[in-house]
Design an enzyme around this catalytic site. Structure first.
Site, PDB file in Angstrom:
ATOM      1  N   HIS A 158       0.834  -1.205   0.000  1.00 48.75           N
ATOM      2  CA  HIS A 158       0.000   0.000   0.000  1.00 48.75           C
ATOM      3  C   HIS A 158       0.871   1.258   0.000  1.00 48.75           C
ATOM      4  CE1 HIS A 158      -2.699  -3.127   1.570  1.00 48.75           C
ATOM      5  NE2 HIS A 158      -3.704  -2.389   1.131  1.00 48.75           N
ATOM      6  N   HIS A 199      -0.469  -4.380   8.668  1.00 47.73           N
ATOM      7  CA  HIS A 199       0.983  -4.551   8.657  1.00 47.73           C
ATOM      8  C   HIS A 199       1.543  -4.213  10.025  1.00 47.73           C
ATOM      9  CE1 HIS A 199       2.072  -5.254   4.410  1.00 47.73           C
ATOM     10  NE2 HIS A 199       1.030  -4.503   4.106  1.00 47.73           N
ATOM     11  N   ASP A 203       6.988  -2.750   8.594  1.00 49.66           N
ATOM     12  CA  ASP A 203       6.613  -2.803   7.179  1.00 49.66           C
ATOM     13  C   ASP A 203       6.414  -1.400   6.614  1.00 49.66           C
ATOM     14  OD1 ASP A 203       6.546  -5.494   7.721  1.00 49.66           O
ATOM     15  OD2 ASP A 203       4.373  -5.559   7.933  1.00 49.66           O
TER      16      ASP A 203
END
Length: 263
Positions: A158, A199, A203
């Site tokens: 993302h 996440h 991350d």
């Protein structure tokens, strides 16, 4: 008003046709890069889906972001163009491909237990049964395979997409307020990713510096995009635009001559 619209409509249509023709000619010369970028988006999806078969559910790791951002903050569900669309997308695909290659290497190197609730022990979605054929992996079970993926953690996909587009607009965009808004959205999205437990904090943090470094080094290697405001225009100019350009060139000529006379 209808008279003005009827008068300007043909001009607008000619500009749209000329713009489309220009972009298509650029696409004809760069279609291999665009196609390669699209293919790699699919390959990245296959890799992210494939690691779900290897995911081992386990205790959620301790994460500073989870303590600081509790679950209660769950997120709710012109002619002014400086560059050409085809060329900017070629550049974006290069950014994405390099970042996604690094991401695939990292999440296959060390498989971490996913923090999402559907990735924890006891969930039927935590680990997929062994695929019956290669076709099952290649089809990536869209869209469920994307929504309920597990194991593709370090680093956040993302944030790759968000930061690539934000960095691109930061360099080639024209509105300062939109640039500030874009960076604000990137920060807010980072927090929402953590609060939704998509996440771990690592991350998101790794994505922030990795994407920025990738974009920085790629920009050092790739040739700069042609600036439409300074290069010879490929689109036809209206009479007003031609007059304005002629006046500008005349002013430069007169100022240059006057400077030579005074010296």
């Amino acid at each position: 008003m209808p008279f003005i619209f009827a008068r300007e409509a043909p001009k607008l249509w000619r500009k749209v046709c000329a713009e489309t023709s220009t972009e298509l000619s650029l696409l004809a010369g760069n279609w291999k890069f665009v196609l390669a970028g699209l293919i790699f988006q699919y390959l990245h999806g296959v890799a992210a889906h494939g690691v779900h078969y290897l995911h081992q559910p386990g205790p959620t790791l301790q994460d500073a972001g989870f303590f600081l951002l509790p679950w209660t903050f769950h997120p709710f569900v012109f002619q002014l163009k400086k560059i050409y669309t085809v060329l900017i997308w070629c550049r974006v695909f290069v950014y994405l491909a390099v970042c996604q290659m690094l991401r695939i290497i990292t999440f296959y190197s060390t498989l971490l237990p996913g923090p999402s609730y559907h990735c924890r022990e006891g969930s039927n979605l935590a680990r997929l049964p062994p695929p019956e054929s290669a076709l099952e992996v290649l089809l990536i079970n869209f869209p469920q395979g994307i929504v309920y993926g597990c194991g593709d953690l370090i680093f956040s996909s993302h944030m790759i997409f968000t930061l690539v587009f934000v960095r691109t607009y930061q360099k080639y965009g024209t509105r300062r307020c939109f640039k500030q808004l874009a960076w604000s959205v990137a920060v807010v999205q980072s927090l929402l990713i953590l609060t939704s437990r998509k996440h771990y904090t690592v991350d998101v943090v790794v994505a922030w510096y990795t994407v920025n470094l990738v974009v920085f080094f790629i920009d050092q290697k790739l040739p700069e995009l042609p600036d439409r405001s300074t290069s010879q225009p490929l689109l036809p100019m209206s009479t007003r635009e031609k007059d304005s350009k002629n006046r500008e060139e005349l002013d430069k000529f007169l100022n240059g001559n006057s400077a030579n006379i005074t010296t």
